[in-house]
Design a protein around this motif. Sequence first.
Motif, PDB file in Angstrom:
ATOM      1  N   GLY A 137      52.462  11.827  82.949  1.00 57.76           N
ATOM      2  CA  GLY A 137      51.886  10.573  83.453  1.00 57.76           C
ATOM      3  C   GLY A 137      52.388   9.325  82.749  1.00 57.76           C
ATOM      4  N   GLU A 163      57.157  13.349  85.409  1.00 55.03           N
ATOM      5  CA  GLU A 163      57.039  13.307  86.875  1.00 55.03           C
ATOM      6  C   GLU A 163      58.426  13.483  87.496  1.00 55.03           C
ATOM      7  N   ASP A 166      59.486  17.038  87.189  1.00 52.88           N
ATOM      8  CA  ASP A 166      58.783  17.910  88.137  1.00 52.88           C
ATOM      9  C   ASP A 166      59.290  17.724  89.565  1.00 52.88           C
ATOM     10  N   ALA A 270      58.501  18.821  74.624  1.00 51.56           N
ATOM     11  CA  ALA A 270      58.827  20.257  74.523  1.00 51.56           C
ATOM     12  C   ALA A 270      60.255  20.526  74.983  1.00 51.56           C
TER      13      ALA A 270
HETATM   14  O1  KG4 Z   1      51.501  15.838  78.241  1.00 53.63           O
HETATM   15  P1  KG4 Z   1      51.382  16.701  79.454  1.00 53.63           P
HETATM   16  O2  KG4 Z   1      50.893  18.114  79.269  1.00 53.63           O
HETATM   17  O3  KG4 Z   1      50.456  16.053  80.517  1.00 53.63           O
HETATM   18  C1  KG4 Z   1      50.354  14.677  80.741  1.00 53.63           C
HETATM   19  O4  KG4 Z   1      49.675  13.994  79.951  1.00 53.63           O
HETATM   20  O5  KG4 Z   1      51.006  14.240  81.718  1.00 53.63           O
HETATM   21  O6  KG4 Z   1      52.831  16.710  80.132  1.00 53.63           O
HETATM   22  C2  KG4 Z   1      53.118  17.488  81.240  1.00 53.63           C
HETATM   23  C3  KG4 Z   1      54.567  17.253  81.636  1.00 53.63           C
HETATM   24  C4  KG4 Z   1      54.925  17.899  82.970  1.00 53.63           C
HETATM   25  O7  KG4 Z   1      55.601  16.946  83.757  1.00 53.63           O
HETATM   26  C5  KG4 Z   1      55.865  19.025  82.554  1.00 53.63           C
HETATM   27  O8  KG4 Z   1      56.826  19.390  83.522  1.00 53.63           O
HETATM   28  C6  KG4 Z   1      56.512  18.438  81.342  1.00 53.63           C
HETATM   29  O9  KG4 Z   1      55.452  17.797  80.649  1.00 53.63           O
HETATM   30  N1  KG4 Z   1      57.155  19.462  80.499  1.00 53.63           N
HETATM   31  C7  KG4 Z   1      58.499  19.525  80.317  1.00 53.63           C
HETATM   32  C8  KG4 Z   1      58.735  20.659  79.499  1.00 53.63           C
HETATM   33  N2  KG4 Z   1      57.537  21.237  79.219  1.00 53.63           N
HETATM   34  C9  KG4 Z   1      56.574  20.481  79.836  1.00 53.63           C
HETATM   35  N3  KG4 Z   1      59.477  18.734  80.771  1.00 53.63           N
HETATM   36  C10 KG4 Z   1      60.737  19.041  80.414  1.00 53.63           C
HETATM   37  N4  KG4 Z   1      61.046  20.118  79.653  1.00 53.63           N
HETATM   38  C11 KG4 Z   1      60.086  20.941  79.173  1.00 53.63           C
HETATM   39  N5  KG4 Z   1      60.420  21.990  78.398  1.00 53.63           N
END
Ligand code: KG4
Length: 335
Positions: A137, A163, A166, A270
């Motif tokens: 977000g 976003e 995704d 991550a």
């Molecule tokens: O911080 P979070 O758990 O939730 C929010 O506060 O939005 O972040 C979720 C986001 C998702 O878009 C997910 O696809 C991304 O973090 N994400 C990653 C990876 N692991 C999680 N994006 C790229 N590479 C990753 N390894």
Amino acid sequence: MKILSIESSCDETAAAVVEDGKRICSNVVLSQALTHGKFGGVVPEIASRMHAEGIYDVTANALSDAGVTLSEIDAVAVTFAPGLVGALLVGVSFAKALAFTAGKPLIPVHHIAGHIAANYLSSDLAPPYLALVVSGGHTSLVRVTDYTEFELIGRTTDDAAGEAFDKAARVLGFPYPGGVYIDNAAKTGNPKAYRLPKPQVEGYDFSFSGLKTAVVNIAHTASMKGEKINAEDLAASFQSKVCEILAEKTERAAKEFSYTKVSLCGGVAANSGVRAALSKMCIDNGCKLYIPPVNLCGDNAAMIAAQAYYEYLSGNTADEYLNALATLPLTKKAR
Ligand code: KG4
Ligand code: ZN
């Protein structure tokens, strides 16, 4: 001081017990991702209902994993903003009920401040420093002047980095949330295979929608022509462009404000490419980089308890009128 914390801003129902903002006694996360995956993204109404169904057990498990009862807890903390308002309301209502029936202080925590605090759980990081928050977000560059004092110097003008990950993942045929699939596919792809645009945005702000649209267009054009795209190559090209954008802006800010400490946090922290790019940038500029372990990058309640500890020390508690807010600047307090 033992804080019981609750997080329900998006699609993770989470509760944790953390001592003195540092020692994780328990950290329980119940993810709804499989359910939302069927719809290609988070369905707010379903998220609220699933939080309501799961929050009691998640909190009870956090207490029992920590080996404490509610009466042995010193305060209850909760994410109250920003996020999906119905989802936040479940956590806020539950935390209020717990705090007031048990006669404990209630500590309101801003979700982004929580992500920033994740590094306190795994390192000796202390303000002042520069934080890059990259999540589903948010994409923000923040000057952390003190534990509860923030100055937002840059943010995304359209999509957040997560976003974009995704949405790019979706056209490549990966399940939701696709960030981690792009990360894995990129490992065997050629990052120079596809030429992708780099947005030109003023100052420290970010933009990812043009880059995302370019990936979508490449995938759609190929499918219209009956051609097959190389998913690994497109994933690697996209990811390397995101890394370049994030590293460049963070480097400029670190230089301009003479920071020697940089923190990377949020779900996208991550990502192996983002971690490597920020790490190289920091080595090149003589900065120390702090990144939480992968389980503390995504949404969790331990990070909320870590920030809550400092909010409590600075006198920031809430009463039974605490409300959930879908949006709220990081610099604003609960009321
Ligand atoms: O911080 P979070 O758990 O939730 C929010 O506060 O939005 O972040 C979720 C986001 C998702 O878009 C997910 O696809 C991304 O973090 N994400 C990653 C990876 N692991 C999680 N994006 C790229 N590479 C990753 N390894
Ligand atoms: Zn988050």
